[in-house]
Write an enzyme that holds these catalytic residues in place. Sequence first.
Site, PDB file in Angstrom:
ATOM      1  CG  ASP A 198      -4.659   9.213   3.849  1.00  0.00           C
ATOM      2  OD1 ASP A 198      -3.902   9.992   3.254  1.00  0.00           O
ATOM      3  OD2 ASP A 198      -5.866   9.463   4.071  1.00  0.00           O
ATOM      4  CG  HIS A 200      -9.259   8.319  -1.902  1.00  0.00           C
ATOM      5  ND1 HIS A 200      -9.765   7.505  -0.907  1.00  0.00           N
ATOM      6  CD2 HIS A 200      -8.755   9.415  -1.266  1.00  0.00           C
ATOM      7  CE1 HIS A 200      -9.588   8.083   0.274  1.00  0.00           C
ATOM      8  NE2 HIS A 200      -8.970   9.247   0.083  1.00  0.00           N
ATOM      9  CG  HIS A 251      -9.432  10.384   4.005  1.00  0.00           C
ATOM     10  ND1 HIS A 251      -8.415  11.324   3.969  1.00  0.00           N
ATOM     11  CD2 HIS A 251     -10.546  11.028   4.403  1.00  0.00           C
ATOM     12  CE1 HIS A 251      -8.917  12.512   4.329  1.00  0.00           C
ATOM     13  NE2 HIS A 251     -10.196  12.357   4.587  1.00  0.00           N
ATOM     14  CG  ASP A 310      -4.973  12.453   5.679  1.00  0.00           C
ATOM     15  OD1 ASP A 310      -4.460  11.399   6.121  1.00  0.00           O
ATOM     16  OD2 ASP A 310      -5.593  12.502   4.601  1.00  0.00           O
TER      17      ASP A 310
END
Length: 308
Positions: free
Chosen positions: A162, A125, A164, A245
Amino acid sequence: MLTRLYHHPVFREHLTTPGHPERPERIVAVEAALEAEAFQNLDRVLAPEGAVEAIYRCHSVDYVRRIARTIPEEGIARIDGDTVVSPRSFAAALHGVGAACAGVDDVMSGEARNVFVAARPPGHHAERETAMGFCLFNQAAVAARHAQAAHGLERVAIVDWDVHHGNGTQDIFWSDPSVLYVSTHQMPLFPGTGARDETGAGNIVNVPLRDDDGTDEFRAAFSEAVLPALENFRPDLVIISAGFDAHHRDPLGGLNLTEADFDWATGKLLDIAGRHGHHRLVSILEGGYDLQGLSQSVAAHVKRLMVG
Ligand code: ZN
């Protein structure tokens, strides 16, 4: 040639606030899982401290200074609502970058066939000028740039599974066709980016999945979009932003993947690396917040890396 594991006690010394999902216990769980009999042939190496010059290829000098200035002498300091730092956070992030770059060196020299970096904080991120989503320095991006600058590679692919979207990696390589960024992720979900029509210079491939999607949708996304994009790009090196995740147990994501899916996807990426990149593959831990889901997924992933 072996699979190399980079680890370091400093990855447990990056502290977060009570109840924060990105906590030191994650690394403890990962390391415990990799102590099992099946992993006795892992080549365990302490993560070296990275060079700030390597970070400057992806983040500005001013950004690195800003992060350094936020580090408190004691306690926890907040960068934003989610992203916090403690006295050892800069050191942890620097060793994460160092391990990612060393992993690239290892697969280039042939000292290792592939590498797993068990580091935290995560990185995908972190944008060029902005820390967010628990991330300080974008290890995967720095590793890709290091492969180009130090080893002269022309095409580097970063695959990010991931749950995200890796907005930071997308931001850093938005207009750079020498790096392919391919991501599967849940949408809508933090950080909000990752729509299919975000394509950069044609080098960004976003494959959003929906809340409650599972094995079938993930494998279809891989088979129909991720793998064809990689085949077409013919990467000299494959880097995985390996977040776990998207596992069904994870409290932050709504996807329903299992360890078997990470095993399968790892095998597919090893095939790509074998066909185009002399088997060079460096995998870097990103998210994964249920300790059992995380440790079982890492075990399946690394077991597959070791089989090759
Ligand atoms: Zn994540």
